[in-house]
Design an enzyme around this catalytic site. Structure first.
Site, PDB file in Angstrom:
ATOM      1  N   GLY A   1      57.721  45.302  66.399  1.00 44.35           N
ATOM      2  CA  GLY A   1      58.208  45.922  65.165  1.00 44.35           C
ATOM      3  C   GLY A   1      59.682  45.734  64.893  1.00 44.35           C
ATOM      4  O   GLY A   1      60.314  46.595  64.274  1.00 44.35           O
ATOM      5  N   SER A   2      60.271  44.613  65.310  1.00 43.93           N
ATOM      6  CA  SER A   2      61.705  44.423  65.063  1.00 43.93           C
ATOM      7  C   SER A   2      61.988  44.245  63.565  1.00 43.93           C
ATOM      8  O   SER A   2      63.004  44.747  63.061  1.00 43.93           O
ATOM      9  CB  SER A   2      62.265  43.257  65.884  1.00 43.93           C
ATOM     10  OG  SER A   2      61.718  42.030  65.462  1.00 43.93           O
ATOM     11  N   ASN A   3      61.107  43.572  62.831  1.00 40.57           N
ATOM     12  CA  ASN A   3      61.289  43.487  61.378  1.00 40.57           C
ATOM     13  C   ASN A   3      61.080  44.853  60.727  1.00 40.57           C
ATOM     14  O   ASN A   3      61.772  45.208  59.773  1.00 40.57           O
ATOM     15  CB  ASN A   3      60.328  42.462  60.760  1.00 40.57           C
ATOM     16  CG  ASN A   3      60.925  41.075  60.734  1.00 40.57           C
ATOM     17  OD1 ASN A   3      62.051  40.889  60.287  1.00 40.57           O
ATOM     18  ND2 ASN A   3      60.186  40.101  61.203  1.00 40.57           N
TER      19      ASN A   3
ATOM     20  N   LYS B   1      34.706  43.999  59.419  1.00 41.01           N
ATOM     21  CA  LYS B   1      36.091  43.969  58.936  1.00 41.01           C
ATOM     22  C   LYS B   1      36.188  44.657  57.576  1.00 41.01           C
ATOM     23  O   LYS B   1      37.180  45.312  57.270  1.00 41.01           O
ATOM     24  CB  LYS B   1      36.575  42.528  58.838  1.00 41.01           C
ATOM     25  CG  LYS B   1      38.035  42.434  58.488  1.00 41.01           C
ATOM     26  CD  LYS B   1      38.630  41.199  59.035  1.00 41.01           C
ATOM     27  CE  LYS B   1      40.111  41.210  58.922  1.00 41.01           C
ATOM     28  NZ  LYS B   1      40.654  39.894  59.134  1.00 41.01           N
TER      29      LYS B   1
ATOM     30  N   MET C   1      48.983  40.987  63.313  1.00 43.13           N
ATOM     31  CA  MET C   1      48.291  39.805  63.832  1.00 43.13           C
ATOM     32  C   MET C   1      46.788  39.812  63.544  1.00 43.13           C
ATOM     33  O   MET C   1      45.973  39.502  64.395  1.00 43.13           O
ATOM     34  CB  MET C   1      48.552  39.675  65.334  1.00 43.13           C
ATOM     35  CG  MET C   1      50.033  39.564  65.684  1.00 43.13           C
ATOM     36  SD  MET C   1      50.901  38.251  64.798  1.00 43.13           S
ATOM     37  CE  MET C   1      50.288  36.812  65.661  1.00 43.13           C
TER      38      MET C   1
ATOM     39  N   ILE D   1      44.099  39.256  56.664  1.00 44.35           N
ATOM     40  CA  ILE D   1      43.743  40.203  55.606  1.00 44.35           C
ATOM     41  C   ILE D   1      42.584  39.595  54.813  1.00 44.35           C
ATOM     42  O   ILE D   1      42.608  38.417  54.473  1.00 44.35           O
ATOM     43  CB  ILE D   1      44.948  40.437  54.662  1.00 44.35           C
ATOM     44  CG1 ILE D   1      46.167  40.965  55.431  1.00 44.35           C
ATOM     45  CG2 ILE D   1      44.577  41.357  53.514  1.00 44.35           C
ATOM     46  CD1 ILE D   1      46.063  42.356  55.932  1.00 44.35           C
TER      47      ILE D   1
ATOM     48  N   ASN E   1      54.219  38.766  53.479  1.00 44.76           N
ATOM     49  CA  ASN E   1      54.304  38.462  54.905  1.00 44.76           C
ATOM     50  C   ASN E   1      55.543  37.614  55.174  1.00 44.76           C
ATOM     51  O   ASN E   1      56.018  36.896  54.295  1.00 44.76           O
ATOM     52  CB  ASN E   1      53.051  37.686  55.347  1.00 44.76           C
ATOM     53  CG  ASN E   1      53.009  37.448  56.841  1.00 44.76           C
ATOM     54  OD1 ASN E   1      53.351  38.314  57.634  1.00 44.76           O
ATOM     55  ND2 ASN E   1      52.575  36.261  57.236  1.00 44.76           N
TER      56      ASN E   1
ATOM     57  N   HIS F   1      56.649  34.667  58.004  1.00 44.21           N
ATOM     58  CA  HIS F   1      56.059  33.786  59.017  1.00 44.21           C
ATOM     59  C   HIS F   1      57.163  32.908  59.610  1.00 44.21           C
ATOM     60  O   HIS F   1      57.970  32.347  58.860  1.00 44.21           O
ATOM     61  CB  HIS F   1      54.978  32.910  58.381  1.00 44.21           C
ATOM     62  CG  HIS F   1      54.352  31.965  59.342  1.00 44.21           C
ATOM     63  ND1 HIS F   1      53.468  32.379  60.314  1.00 44.21           N
ATOM     64  CD2 HIS F   1      54.511  30.630  59.505  1.00 44.21           C
ATOM     65  CE1 HIS F   1      53.102  31.325  61.030  1.00 44.21           C
ATOM     66  NE2 HIS F   1      53.721  30.255  60.562  1.00 44.21           N
TER      67      HIS F   1
END
Length: 191
Positions: free
Chosen positions: A12-14, A65, A90, A93, A107, A109
């Site tokens: 969770g650094s972002n 899902k 990860m 969707i 997102n 990437h």
């Protein structure tokens, strides 16, 4: 104003960079919630430390899902979420969420898309001996890392780079730019 949900699976650094921008009143949103899909991911601790509501959903607990995403969608609606921000989430969707949040799921990437899609992008860049890596902020669609590109930032690759050193430099840039681009998208500003 706007409410956002961060979806994360790991450190969770972002997410932390987004929290910091929010706490400093730089990210102009009313509310942030966190949705996680891993029991012990560090993003949960970051949410707790910042009094951010966290919801946990585990795909293995659902028959499909679609059912898993329906429960996530229920929370998103209850919390009046306008945008969904992926920050190291990860799991792909599917249309269950995409159909309700078209062009509202974003997102980041760690590659200059369309190069090096998927989970090993940094190692792929090193293996291919490219001299420029970086990251891409994009809208999420049904294909992996194939949505419309919003923003890209290059990061130089050095001969002595390892996965960790390159990842660190890419993340440093993501932490600077991700929340700023989210702000611009939310406000409808030109990027």
């Amino acid at each position: 104003m706007t409410n956002i949900a961060i979806m994360a699976s790991g450190n969770g650094s972002n997410f932390q960079a987004i929290i910091d921008a929010y706490n400093e009143k730089k990210l102009e949103v009313d509310k942030i919630i966190l949705i996680t899909n891993k029991k012990n991911c560090f993003a949960i601790k970051r949410a707790q430390q910042n009094n951010i509501k966290n919801y946990n959903f585990f795909l293995k607990d659902y028959p499909s899902k679609e059912e898993y995403e329906k429960d996530i969608l229920k929370v998103l609606k209850e919390e009046n979420i306008d945008y969904v921000i992926l920050a190291g989430y990860m799991t792909m969707i599917s249309n269950t969420l995409l159909s309700h949040y078209e062009r509202k799921i974003i997102n980041t990437h760690p590659s200059l898309l369309p190069s090096f899609k998927g989970k090993d992008a940094i190692q792929d860049a090193l293996d291919y001996k490219v001299y420029l890596a970086g990251f891409t902020i994009h809208y999420v669609n049904i294909e992996m890392d194939a949505g419309e590109i919003i923003f890209q930032k290059e990061v130089r690759v050095y001969k002595d780079d390892t996965h960790d050193t390159l990842q660190k430099r890419i993340q440093e840039q993501e932490h600077i730019y991700y929340w700023q681009i989210i702000n611009k998208v939310i406000k409808g500003e030109k990027i």
